[in-house]
Design a protein around this motif. Sequence first.
Motif, PDB file in Angstrom:
ATOM      1  N   GLN A 150      -6.143   4.729 -11.302  1.00 62.33           N
ATOM      2  CA  GLN A 150      -4.531   4.902 -11.514  1.00 62.33           C
ATOM      3  C   GLN A 150      -3.826   4.602 -12.353  1.00 62.33           C
ATOM      4  O   GLN A 150      -2.963   5.203 -12.902  1.00 62.33           O
ATOM      5  CB  GLN A 150      -3.913   4.282  -9.866  1.00 62.33           C
TER       6      GLN A 150
ATOM      7  N   ASP B 107       5.307   4.522 -12.115  1.00 64.66           N
ATOM      8  CA  ASP B 107       5.529   5.745 -11.121  1.00 64.66           C
ATOM      9  C   ASP B 107       4.328   6.215 -10.566  1.00 64.66           C
ATOM     10  O   ASP B 107       4.090   6.230  -9.505  1.00 64.66           O
ATOM     11  CB  ASP B 107       6.139   6.795 -12.107  1.00 64.66           C
ATOM     12  N   THR B 108       3.286   6.223 -11.376  1.00 68.85           N
ATOM     13  CA  THR B 108       1.858   6.408 -10.929  1.00 68.85           C
ATOM     14  C   THR B 108       1.549   5.418  -9.694  1.00 68.85           C
ATOM     15  O   THR B 108       0.831   5.948  -8.633  1.00 68.85           O
ATOM     16  CB  THR B 108       0.950   6.706 -11.995  1.00 68.85           C
TER      17      THR B 108
ATOM     18  N   ARG C  41       3.429   5.926  -6.505  1.00 68.36           N
ATOM     19  CA  ARG C  41       3.020   7.248  -5.566  1.00 68.36           C
ATOM     20  C   ARG C  41       1.601   6.917  -5.212  1.00 68.36           C
ATOM     21  O   ARG C  41       1.447   7.351  -3.867  1.00 68.36           O
ATOM     22  CB  ARG C  41       3.001   8.162  -6.696  1.00 68.36           C
ATOM     23  N   ALA C  42       0.947   6.252  -5.815  1.00 67.05           N
ATOM     24  CA  ALA C  42      -0.621   6.071  -5.259  1.00 67.05           C
ATOM     25  C   ALA C  42      -0.729   5.078  -4.117  1.00 67.05           C
ATOM     26  O   ALA C  42      -1.357   5.176  -3.076  1.00 67.05           O
ATOM     27  CB  ALA C  42      -1.635   5.583  -6.453  1.00 67.05           C
TER      28      ALA C  42
ATOM     29  N   ASP D 179       3.930   7.377   5.042  1.00 65.77           N
ATOM     30  CA  ASP D 179       3.743   8.332   3.995  1.00 65.77           C
ATOM     31  C   ASP D 179       4.926   8.873   3.388  1.00 65.77           C
ATOM     32  O   ASP D 179       5.236   9.036   2.299  1.00 65.77           O
ATOM     33  CB  ASP D 179       2.683   9.632   4.335  1.00 65.77           C
TER      34      ASP D 179
ATOM     35  N   ALA E 197       6.573   7.978  -0.207  1.00 70.15           N
ATOM     36  CA  ALA E 197       6.658   9.045  -1.145  1.00 70.15           C
ATOM     37  C   ALA E 197       8.002   9.192  -1.519  1.00 70.15           C
ATOM     38  O   ALA E 197       8.696   9.014  -2.762  1.00 70.15           O
ATOM     39  CB  ALA E 197       6.414  10.243  -0.553  1.00 70.15           C
TER      40      ALA E 197
ATOM     41  N   ALA F 120       8.663   6.062  -3.888  1.00 69.04           N
ATOM     42  CA  ALA F 120       8.059   6.096  -5.304  1.00 69.04           C
ATOM     43  C   ALA F 120       8.972   6.931  -5.994  1.00 69.04           C
ATOM     44  O   ALA F 120       9.113   6.881  -7.249  1.00 69.04           O
ATOM     45  CB  ALA F 120       6.859   6.599  -4.862  1.00 69.04           C
ATOM     46  N   SER F 121       9.609   8.331  -5.305  1.00 71.70           N
ATOM     47  CA  SER F 121      10.322   9.272  -6.166  1.00 71.70           C
ATOM     48  C   SER F 121      11.588   8.452  -6.577  1.00 71.70           C
ATOM     49  O   SER F 121      12.066   8.790  -7.823  1.00 71.70           O
ATOM     50  CB  SER F 121      10.878  10.315  -5.204  1.00 71.70           C
TER      51      SER F 121
END
Lengths: 323, 304
Positions: free
Chosen positions: B7, B252-253, B256-257, B273, B277, B280-281
């Motif tokens: 990641q 960011d990655t 999201r992970a 989830d 998400a 994370a956004s």
Amino acid sequence: MPRLLAALVILALFAAMPEVASAMGQSSLMTLAARILIYAMAAASLNFILGYGGMISFGHAAFFGIGSYTVGILAHHLASGEPLFGIIPGSGDMAVTLPAALLVSGIAAAIIGALSLRTGGVQFIMITLAFAQMLFFFFVALPTYGGEDGTIISSANSVPGLNMRRKATVYYFILGVATVYFLILWRLVHSSFGEVLKGIRQNERRMTAMGIPVYRYKLFAFILAGMGAGLAGALLANFLRFASPDIMHWTKSGELMIMVILGGVGSFFGPILGAAALLVLEFHLAGWSEHWQLALGAILLLVVLGGRGGINGLLARLAGGRR
Amino acid sequence: MILVLEQILNGLQYGVMLFLLAAGLTLIFGIMGVINLAHGSLYMIGAFAGTWVAAHTGSFWLGLPVALTAAAVAGLLIEMLVVRRLYERDHLDQVLATFALILLFNELIVLLFGRQPIFTPLPELFSGSVQLFEGFPYPPYRLLIIATGLLVALGLWLLINRTRIGMLVRAGSTNRDMVRALGVDIRMLYTIVFGLGALLAGLAGYMAGPILAVQVGMGEQILLATFVVVVIGGVGSIRGAFVAGLALGVVDTAMRAFLPGFFRTFMEPAAADNLGAGIASMGIYLLMAIVLLIRPKGLFAPGA
């Protein structure tokens, strides 16, 4: 005097719209007129801080969306019977939902404005955009209210003595609210508060030197603008019977800005003209070709590069008889 | 551990892409004072032009010069026809005029290529996967992107710090009017910088092709993240764009992970989830708001 006349003509046009639409057998005209009224309110609230106050907010759709979601969430909890956070009961009563939308969008604007107004210039544009995006993703991530798809409102909020199941009644209600809204806005723009705001746009340092607490004035204007957009959002939710994150997407903020520019920045009737121009354009171009955004882009570019003062400026030049 | 490493590499790859876009944008911002929302369109033009050639010739490498040329030419055209008239205007006009350009370019691409996403072939040499070490395979193409990005960063550093043009660029982003007053042909400088920015955007767009879908609207997706990088890094600062780009890419990655997994430890999976998400956004915007509140001009703003 000519302005009063113009206002009366606009009002008469909108008041006659349901009759005209049914006479022509085109009910979509009334929908279009209602959307123009609602978007004009939202654009006018943006124009209040942008045109008069010089604050370029690129996240104004956030408040539009918050107002819309306030109505949607209250309707959702009315339908499910479960109170929000366990204490706030749902409601489908306009006398509750509209003040609630004003309150919630006002609080949101107070928080966002208090933080954003500490920056300026490009950073202000970007931070308002950032807050709007955060809210957008927040509502996308809420499965209770439909996430990306949004939440459906089973019926328009009730108003005592009115049959809100009739589309035309809802339309007249919107027209009534919009009229009161623009009257208040007119008073506000021409009040001493409005004058101070215009002074801040022209020269912030000078206003500070005159002993005006600039930050407080700007924040107050930002809150009022947020509440205006929230009210428009609440009406939109009632009219569409639907609230979705789409209306707080950053392109919506861009659209509101386009309406303000198209109509003429910092002119009172500009946002109404701009909203009407953009939505009518969209209505016709979209029917004419699926690539209507090409034409929209070109027109917008021409207006920005070549035009001074948008449609309102054009009308003033025509009326003045000189270029 | 392997997952975390993977990641981080993915994040670096995303960060490098953000840097390629942000480098041009921050110079255009810093030197000309223009907010160019159409920067994402240049990224999209590079991706489409290059991919079209690559798909017709079957060679990834033939697409590359075409992508760069197309983006640079489009950039120069935009500068000469539109942006040049905006230098003296306020931010509002710039935002709207370049917003109009986004609409124009998106529809033009739809007319030319349709709405279906198209895919760029991977270069032969970099398809498949390599073992970075025992039990850790990784796609070499992503490594290529990281390497390219770092190389461009080095090249830009040399250009900015070791050449005459670079000197003017540095001077321009600190005090534009003074440079003009000293008799420098500022219009020429503007055009060069804009073209360079467009070139880098085209490079980023074309390299993103094999990883993401090449489709209309791809520019706007990355544009907002790029703006966040520019603002956090400080308008006009290449160094800021580099640091903020890589940092934001990794953060960011990683969010999201790992956020959904983190929320799953104490929530039911579906809700976790969604929440993961969502947060994370929101993450990069939250980061930007925090940075701006502490340092209103960003981290590395010139002259701050």
